[in-house]
Write a protein that holds these residues in place. Structure first.
Motif, mmCIF file in Angstrom:
data_model
loop_
_atom_site.group_PDB
_atom_site.id
_atom_site.type_symbol
_atom_site.label_atom_id
_atom_site.label_comp_id
_atom_site.label_asym_id
_atom_site.label_seq_id
_atom_site.Cartn_x
_atom_site.Cartn_y
_atom_site.Cartn_z
ATOM 1 N N LEU A 93 0.830 -1.206 0.000
ATOM 2 C CA LEU A 93 0.000 0.000 0.000
ATOM 3 C C LEU A 93 0.865 1.258 0.000
ATOM 4 O O LEU A 93 0.508 2.265 -0.625
ATOM 5 C CB LEU A 93 -0.936 0.001 1.208
ATOM 6 N N SER A 94 1.992 1.200 0.682
ATOM 7 C CA SER A 94 2.903 2.341 0.701
ATOM 8 C C SER A 94 3.470 2.609 -0.694
ATOM 9 O O SER A 94 3.612 3.772 -1.108
ATOM 10 C CB SER A 94 4.044 2.113 1.690
ATOM 11 N N ARG B 49 -2.564 6.090 3.230
ATOM 12 C CA ARG B 49 -2.257 4.760 2.707
ATOM 13 C C ARG B 49 -3.503 3.876 2.726
ATOM 14 O O ARG B 49 -3.696 3.031 1.843
ATOM 15 C CB ARG B 49 -1.113 4.137 3.507
ATOM 16 N N ARG B 50 -4.357 4.091 3.706
ATOM 17 C CA ARG B 50 -5.640 3.401 3.750
ATOM 18 C C ARG B 50 -6.497 3.755 2.536
ATOM 19 O O ARG B 50 -7.280 2.952 2.036
ATOM 20 C CB ARG B 50 -6.380 3.791 5.027
ATOM 21 N N ASP B 51 -6.326 4.973 2.027
ATOM 22 C CA ASP B 51 -7.091 5.404 0.859
ATOM 23 C C ASP B 51 -6.875 4.487 -0.337
ATOM 24 O O ASP B 51 -7.748 4.354 -1.201
ATOM 25 C CB ASP B 51 -6.712 6.839 0.469
ATOM 26 N N MET B 52 -5.714 3.840 -0.403
ATOM 27 C CA MET B 52 -5.438 2.916 -1.498
ATOM 28 C C MET B 52 -6.419 1.738 -1.467
ATOM 29 O O MET B 52 -6.851 1.245 -2.515
ATOM 30 C CB MET B 52 -4.003 2.378 -1.394
ATOM 31 N N TYR C 227 -6.141 11.143 -2.957
ATOM 32 C CA TYR C 227 -5.336 9.922 -3.000
ATOM 33 C C TYR C 227 -6.120 8.732 -3.574
ATOM 34 O O TYR C 227 -5.635 8.018 -4.453
ATOM 35 C CB TYR C 227 -4.802 9.595 -1.607
ATOM 36 N N ALA C 228 -7.332 8.518 -3.088
ATOM 37 C CA ALA C 228 -8.142 7.423 -3.619
ATOM 38 C C ALA C 228 -8.535 7.706 -5.065
ATOM 39 O O ALA C 228 -8.567 6.797 -5.902
ATOM 40 C CB ALA C 228 -9.387 7.204 -2.764
ATOM 41 N N VAL C 229 -8.836 8.970 -5.368
ATOM 42 C CA VAL C 229 -9.165 9.344 -6.742
ATOM 43 C C VAL C 229 -7.988 9.021 -7.663
ATOM 44 O O VAL C 229 -8.162 8.431 -8.736
ATOM 45 C CB VAL C 229 -9.520 10.842 -6.824
ATOM 46 N N THR C 230 -6.804 9.397 -7.238
ATOM 47 C CA THR C 230 -5.612 9.155 -8.059
ATOM 48 C C THR C 230 -5.346 7.672 -8.223
ATOM 49 O O THR C 230 -4.994 7.208 -9.322
ATOM 50 C CB THR C 230 -4.381 9.834 -7.430
#
Length: 244
Positions: free
Chosen positions: A39-40, A66-69, A110-113
């Motif tokens: 995830l990192s 990182r959770r956003d991944m 971050y999740a969008v990306t």
């Protein structure tokens, strides 16, 4: 997270959508070292795309991004609500967009990306016109390497609904509009032989199967899948009725 994420949850319940998964920093802490490392790596890819600095993984904020991944990885499409910041413009938090494309403001980015980098349908509602883009829904377009304005989208079965902690009234209404449009699109699918009271998830699954069948016919006729995916449901219905 508080804000947009919880609005997706609370409004969804009003439309009969329950069972949302919420990924917390505690969830991240319980992952194996190997999973956290992966995830990192994904997070660092999003940082590069956004043109931002790296947040230490030992901090609460570092675990959160990182959770956003996970949010993006476990979905089939991403629906975010925040601000879209044009290149060369300072966003709400004061950071300048040094990339050559619009970027989503804040943690929602971050999740969008991650959705963009994994080629999943990725939508963002821009809730402010203070940062170079008009208010409204946008979808990432690989050809133009930017977000392009679109109509209110329709939810997929395993969508990730995310949003800014600073979500405003326009953003909240945008979420309601998505659920309403999804509900209306599903109510148009009439089949007297099937139960009348299906959950939204069940209806979404049936709708997805229906569109896959239509898409197969479209491709068989010599067109491309990209052309099909870029059309609205109304345009697809017209094609089926008049051209195939």
């Amino acid at each position: 997270a508080k804000g947009g994420d919880m609005i997706w949850d609370s409004v969804g319940k009003e439309f009969g959508v329950t069972g949302h998964n919420h990924y917390t920093t505690k969830y991240f802490d319980n992952l194996s070292p190997e999973q956290q490392s992966e995830l990192s790596k994904q997070y660092l890819q999003t940082v590069k795309w956004l043109g931002r600095g790296v947040v230490n993984s030992e901090t609460y904020a570092g675990k959160l991004v990182r959770r956003d991944m996970i949010q993006a990885n476990n979905s089939d499409a991403i629906f975010g609500v925040t601000e879209l910041v044009k290149p060369g413009i300072n966003g709400r938090k004061g950071y300048n967009n040094k990339t050559n494309h619009s970027i989503p403001e804040g943690g929602t980015g971050y999740a969008v990306t991650r959705g963009i980098l994994t080629n999943k349908p990725t939508f963002v509602f821009n809730q402010s016109d203070n940062y170079g883009n008009e208010i409204g829904w946008y979808k990432w377009d690989n050809k133009s390497n930017d977000f392009v304005k679109v109509e209110t989208p329709i939810l997929t079965k395993n969508y990730a609904g995310i949003g800014s902690q600073e979500i405003n009234e326009l953003g909240i209404q945008a979420i309601k509009d998505v659920y309403e449009k999804t509900k209306n699109s599903l109510s148009e699918i009439k089949d007297s032989n099937k139960p009348q009271q299906l959950s939204l998830f069940d209806q979404l699954e049936e709708d997805k199967q229906r569109w896959n069948e239509i898409k197969d016919k479209w491709i068989e006729s010599g067109r491309t899948e990209a052309d099909f995916n870029s059309m609205s449901n109304e345009e697809r219905e017209h094609i089926i009725e008049n051209c195939l």
